[in-house]
Design a protein around this motif. Sequence first.
Motif, PDB file in Angstrom:
ATOM      1  N   SER A   1      -6.472   6.023   1.255  1.00 25.12           N
ATOM      2  CA  SER A   1      -6.455   7.405   1.071  1.00 25.12           C
ATOM      3  C   SER A   1      -5.492   7.640  -0.307  1.00 25.12           C
ATOM      4  O   SER A   1      -5.731   8.821  -0.835  1.00 25.12           O
ATOM      5  CB  SER A   1      -5.881   8.129   2.089  1.00 25.12           C
ATOM      6  N   HIS A   2      -4.788   6.420  -0.763  1.00 25.12           N
ATOM      7  CA  HIS A   2      -4.208   6.763  -1.939  1.00 25.12           C
ATOM      8  C   HIS A   2      -4.995   5.964  -3.017  1.00 25.12           C
ATOM      9  O   HIS A   2      -5.294   4.849  -2.809  1.00 25.12           O
ATOM     10  CB  HIS A   2      -2.870   6.002  -1.865  1.00 25.12           C
ATOM     11  N   PRO A   3      -5.081   6.724  -4.286  1.00 25.87           N
ATOM     12  CA  PRO A   3      -6.034   6.071  -5.316  1.00 25.87           C
ATOM     13  C   PRO A   3      -5.397   4.840  -5.814  1.00 25.87           C
ATOM     14  O   PRO A   3      -6.121   3.997  -6.328  1.00 25.87           O
ATOM     15  CB  PRO A   3      -6.247   7.120  -6.335  1.00 25.87           C
ATOM     16  N   ASP A   4      -4.124   4.758  -5.912  1.00 20.87           N
ATOM     17  CA  ASP A   4      -3.394   3.276  -6.229  1.00 20.87           C
ATOM     18  C   ASP A   4      -3.886   2.124  -5.533  1.00 20.87           C
ATOM     19  O   ASP A   4      -4.072   1.271  -6.168  1.00 20.87           O
ATOM     20  CB  ASP A   4      -1.936   3.590  -6.365  1.00 20.87           C
ATOM     21  N   ASP A   5      -3.924   2.578  -4.305  1.00 20.31           N
ATOM     22  CA  ASP A   5      -4.448   1.411  -3.374  1.00 20.31           C
ATOM     23  C   ASP A   5      -5.837   1.052  -3.799  1.00 20.31           C
ATOM     24  O   ASP A   5      -6.089  -0.440  -3.887  1.00 20.31           O
ATOM     25  CB  ASP A   5      -4.364   1.793  -2.012  1.00 20.31           C
TER      26      ASP A   5
ATOM     27  N   PRO B   1       0.830  -1.156   0.012  1.00 18.13           N
ATOM     28  CA  PRO B   1       0.087  -0.088  -0.086  1.00 18.13           C
ATOM     29  C   PRO B   1       1.094   1.115  -0.142  1.00 18.13           C
ATOM     30  O   PRO B   1       2.088   1.278   0.602  1.00 18.13           O
ATOM     31  CB  PRO B   1      -0.620  -0.123   1.093  1.00 18.13           C
ATOM     32  N   LYS B   2       0.251   2.309  -0.595  1.00 16.73           N
ATOM     33  CA  LYS B   2       0.946   3.570  -0.431  1.00 16.73           C
ATOM     34  C   LYS B   2       0.619   4.409   0.712  1.00 16.73           C
ATOM     35  O   LYS B   2       0.970   5.722   0.893  1.00 16.73           O
ATOM     36  CB  LYS B   2       0.931   4.315  -1.860  1.00 16.73           C
ATOM     37  N   SER B   3      -0.702   4.240   0.998  1.00 16.44           N
ATOM     38  CA  SER B   3      -1.046   4.978   2.173  1.00 16.44           C
ATOM     39  C   SER B   3      -0.287   4.997   3.418  1.00 16.44           C
ATOM     40  O   SER B   3       0.023   3.763   3.679  1.00 16.44           O
ATOM     41  CB  SER B   3      -2.629   4.444   2.714  1.00 16.44           C
ATOM     42  N   ARG B   4      -0.114   6.070   4.179  1.00 19.61           N
ATOM     43  CA  ARG B   4       0.547   5.950   5.529  1.00 19.61           C
ATOM     44  C   ARG B   4      -0.147   6.754   6.655  1.00 19.61           C
ATOM     45  O   ARG B   4      -1.040   7.569   6.208  1.00 19.61           O
ATOM     46  CB  ARG B   4       1.897   6.796   5.250  1.00 19.61           C
ATOM     47  N   GLY B   5       0.172   6.321   7.960  1.00 15.38           N
ATOM     48  CA  GLY B   5      -0.556   6.909   9.022  1.00 15.38           C
ATOM     49  C   GLY B   5       0.131   7.264  10.004  1.00 15.38           C
ATOM     50  O   GLY B   5       1.521   7.343   9.998  1.00 15.38           O
ATOM     51  N   THR B   6      -0.579   7.547  11.137  1.00 16.47           N
ATOM     52  CA  THR B   6       0.155   7.711  12.313  1.00 16.47           C
ATOM     53  C   THR B   6      -0.216   7.159  13.658  1.00 16.47           C
ATOM     54  O   THR B   6      -1.214   6.570  13.603  1.00 16.47           O
ATOM     55  CB  THR B   6       0.098   9.494  12.697  1.00 16.47           C
ATOM     56  N   VAL B   7       0.876   7.185  14.558  1.00 19.40           N
ATOM     57  CA  VAL B   7       0.521   6.720  16.092  1.00 19.40           C
ATOM     58  C   VAL B   7       0.806   7.778  17.132  1.00 19.40           C
ATOM     59  O   VAL B   7       2.112   8.009  16.939  1.00 19.40           O
ATOM     60  CB  VAL B   7       1.301   5.275  16.485  1.00 19.40           C
ATOM     61  N   LEU B   8      -0.071   8.203  17.512  1.00 18.77           N
ATOM     62  CA  LEU B   8       0.257   9.384  18.706  1.00 18.77           C
ATOM     63  C   LEU B   8      -0.364   9.022  19.931  1.00 18.77           C
ATOM     64  O   LEU B   8      -1.242   8.931  20.014  1.00 18.77           O
ATOM     65  CB  LEU B   8      -0.222  10.838  17.913  1.00 18.77           C
TER      66      LEU B   8
END
Length: 520
Positions: free
Chosen positions: A401-405, A376-383
């Motif tokens: 969130s990335h259209p390629d996914d 996947p190209k989508s990336r997230g966060t842990v806060l």
Amino acid sequence: MPDYDYIVIGAGSAGCALAGRLAAGTASVLLLEAGGSDRRLTVRAPLAFAAQMGGPTDWNFSSVPEPACDDRVIPQPRGRVLGGTSSMNAMVWVRGTQIDYDGWQLPGWGWSDVEPVFRRVESHYLGGPAHGTSGPVRVTRLPEPDVTSTRWVAAARAAGISDNEDLGGPDLDGTSIAPVTVWKGQRWNTARAYLPAARRRSNFTSVTGALVHRVVIRDGSAVGVEYERKGQLRVAGANREVILSAGAYGTPQLLQLSGIGAADHLRAVGIAPIVESPGVGTNLTDHPAAAMSWDTRPDFVGLSDAQKPQWLLRWVFRRTGKMTSNAMEALAHIRSHPELPAPDFQLIHSPSYVNLVAMEQELRRASSVLQSYWTPKSRGTVLAQSADPRDAPEIRLNTLSHPDDVQAFVRVVRRTREIVATEPFASVVTAELHPGPDVVTDAQIEAWLRSSVATTGHPACSAAMGNDADSVLDEKLKVRGVHGLRVADASVFPCIPRANTNAPAIMVGERCADFIRDDQ
């Protein structure tokens, strides 16, 4: 304050491996685990793993409402028990492929570096030279796959997917019954693989029920760990190093609770910054997953009757029968586009009805195919949301969130239907249940995906190592800006590998032990 040479935080896939290897030397080792014993039916009986979701062995995390997934909250099960998530996963053993590790472009982490470590870890049913034969982790072929799973593998082959009896890597393409960490009908987690030998040594101490509050940092060095047990706050000193093995969610949160992270964020949640490290909690990557399902003919019951007492009794007395299934019985590693350099999807056949949205298996007569997206190209966060370690971190996956996914998933839905429509599996199924026969256009498939995609349970990359000064860790897993502090778990990956992340996480624990030994 008791002192130890090394303190390992988290008895999961990497933590048990690391602590076990460190204890084999002369240094004193303390292993801290927030959860309790793994001596539970739901841990030991392979098919019972889904019953752990939301229970006492689960951290029971969830994402925030995900904008690209119809604002759904996506469950994030993580093991809070000895063995960590190796005690509640589906036990599939896949190491990854050469381009995954070579692609990290980090000294000491290429395929030629990690492949011998994987062999050292394994006692593999296929034997040498591609696999290890005397390591602590038992890897077997699922002993009693359901007939629908063997038919699905045959259909995948008939539909053009190569026959590959060794799907563990580095050659991932192909289909077969799943390689699993099951031994003599029981789950073989890292607690069983590594801790018995360590416990026989006087230099090893393990403490369960220990919720770590923070790493104690003094004059730029990690000197101990503050943790809570039975309502009492305790401190253990570390003479040499502290190693965080709390997982892709726990590790970045503990770094932040210890004052390591983006200073503005730390101040905003009431934590005094010690080390400015804005990469902590970023780059979160998971393998998102969808699950298609079909009704089956009455004579293909699959796992729908697995709750009958006869199967539990068979497992208790003989360690055989349906309770030995990992539910994810057959695999096909495929490329959703012919120009890809390696497979981008793991298709997983389950002889049951799987609902990823609810994170459960419903015991009804059905067959499901999960599609786990490896690249996947989508990336997230842990806060961290506050300075209180009892507060779960804010997990933002940004799935789809990335259209390629999205486009990759649309392609794989169509390919999955082709396989299912091929004999000898076509005569197993009747009606398509999800997404259903009316979902045919790209737009319809996309809408279904956004309403149903969840997770394979492979969070990673949230405290990544790298060559640049801005990376959280260096290539020896040392936390930049703090002496005597390392990380060893799936959070260290610069990019998530094409693998079920249990095997790579164990490899990281072993690699960390190597680095520590080399530094002595």
